[in-house]
Write a protein that holds these residues in place. Structure first.
Motif, mmCIF file in Angstrom:
data_model
loop_
_atom_site.group_PDB
_atom_site.id
_atom_site.type_symbol
_atom_site.label_atom_id
_atom_site.label_comp_id
_atom_site.label_asym_id
_atom_site.label_seq_id
_atom_site.Cartn_x
_atom_site.Cartn_y
_atom_site.Cartn_z
ATOM 1 N N LEU A 11 -50.100 87.059 56.354
ATOM 2 C CA LEU A 11 -49.931 86.287 56.461
ATOM 3 C C LEU A 11 -48.482 86.096 56.291
ATOM 4 O O LEU A 11 -47.350 86.394 55.735
ATOM 5 N N CYS A 12 -47.909 85.609 57.635
ATOM 6 C CA CYS A 12 -46.539 85.695 58.087
ATOM 7 C C CYS A 12 -46.868 83.721 57.437
ATOM 8 O O CYS A 12 -47.411 82.914 56.977
ATOM 9 N N PRO A 13 -45.194 83.460 57.658
ATOM 10 C CA PRO A 13 -45.566 81.729 56.992
ATOM 11 C C PRO A 13 -45.796 80.671 58.218
ATOM 12 O O PRO A 13 -46.353 80.159 58.009
ATOM 13 N N VAL B 258 -39.194 82.642 53.083
ATOM 14 C CA VAL B 258 -40.157 83.903 52.455
ATOM 15 C C VAL B 258 -40.478 83.341 51.601
ATOM 16 O O VAL B 258 -41.314 83.810 51.218
ATOM 17 N N VAL B 259 -40.436 82.821 50.219
ATOM 18 C CA VAL B 259 -40.915 81.752 49.675
ATOM 19 C C VAL B 259 -42.220 81.904 49.839
ATOM 20 O O VAL B 259 -43.055 81.947 48.896
ATOM 21 N N TRP B 260 -42.926 80.965 51.064
ATOM 22 C CA TRP B 260 -44.088 80.445 51.519
ATOM 23 C C TRP B 260 -44.840 81.947 51.771
ATOM 24 O O TRP B 260 -46.176 81.510 51.507
ATOM 25 N N SER B 261 -43.911 82.662 52.517
ATOM 26 C CA SER B 261 -44.894 83.759 53.034
ATOM 27 C C SER B 261 -45.264 84.612 51.236
ATOM 28 O O SER B 261 -46.480 85.246 51.202
ATOM 29 N N VAL B 262 -44.054 84.685 50.447
ATOM 30 C CA VAL B 262 -44.645 85.238 49.754
ATOM 31 C C VAL B 262 -45.970 85.133 48.486
ATOM 32 O O VAL B 262 -46.913 85.679 47.847
#
Length: 115
Positions: free
Chosen positions: A37-39, A106-110
């Protein structure tokens, strides 16, 4: 012109459930290539749910985009206000803001791929 295109897109989305297969809505190329999933993944489903007043499901589809919606609407309002006054409005975020937004994405994606 931009508002007309947005209204047409919202009208189409209102009548087209992205939770169901068989529609003409685009998929995420990042997810198609990686399976991750991307942001922005879930943004179309989130917008559909918001248009139908289902904020709980919209939060489940993409909480970050839903939380950012008031800020985006504020920026759109500023752009519209200045445009109606005959002026161009192009905010230029400084490097710190750009890095902060990139970090949040980036944090949301991870997090959404791990949890």
């Amino acid at each position: 012109m931009v508002l007309a295109a947005g209204a047409a897109g919202a009208a189409y989305l209102y009548g087209t459930d992205p939770h169901e297969p068989g529609h003409w809505l685009p998929g995420c190329p990042f997810r198609a290539l990686t399976g991750l999933l991307c942001p922005g993944c879930g943004g179309t489903r989130m917008a559909y749910d918001v248009l139908h007043g289902d904020l709980v499901t919209a939060w489940h589809d993409n909480a970050l985009l839903l939380a950012a919606t008031p800020f985006v609407l504020y920026l759109l309002g500023c752009w519209l206000y200045e445009g109606l006054r005959g002026r161009r409005w192009r905010p230029v975020p400084n490097t710190r803001v750009q890095l902060g937004l990139l970090g949040v994405a980036v944090v949301w994606s991870v997090l959404r791929n791990v949890i």
